[in-house]
Design a protein around this motif. Sequence first.
Motif: not given
Length: 176
Positions: A95-99, A102, A165, A172
């Motif tokens: 997950e790019v936004d989370e780094g 998932d 979402h 999360r």
Amino acid sequence: MSDNMRNELAWLIETPRLAMRHFTIEDAASVFAFNSDPKVLRYLGEADKTCSLEEAETVIKDIWLREYQQYGYARYALVHKHDKQVIGFCGFKFEVDEGYPDIGYRIMPKYWNRGLVSEACSALMPYGRNELGLEKVIAMAAVDNIASNRIIQRLGFNRVARFEHAGMPHYRYQNW
């Protein structure tokens, strides 16, 4: 070499009833089946829906095969060993936004309520840590998806946030 032998040689993770391997283009019909089933998509939203066999092939080629190359992991084909069918997926997605990666899973409703997702995820988590070197994994589930929330919590994930979402409230989680 038979298809069964080729699949067994390519298995990344094996449990008593399941095996996980990289997806191939030959899995497109199975991907279309589980990614278009309204029961499977109930808590995911329309963005995750696959509308044709061609779209399923695109998901395999442009997402999963690319992510295997880019990150060393992605969603894996979940094979039911008794009938040798791809029944869904289980695996990691960066997950790019989370780094962080998932953990995610989907299986055909025919295979629900048998403990298969728990079995797959319980084998996937040590694989992620020991073989892939993952230091942190996140998970997300719709608040109303009681079964997924239970699985995630049984895996030792801690709930850290609530967010929206696809028009639905989600939790999360994180682990490690």
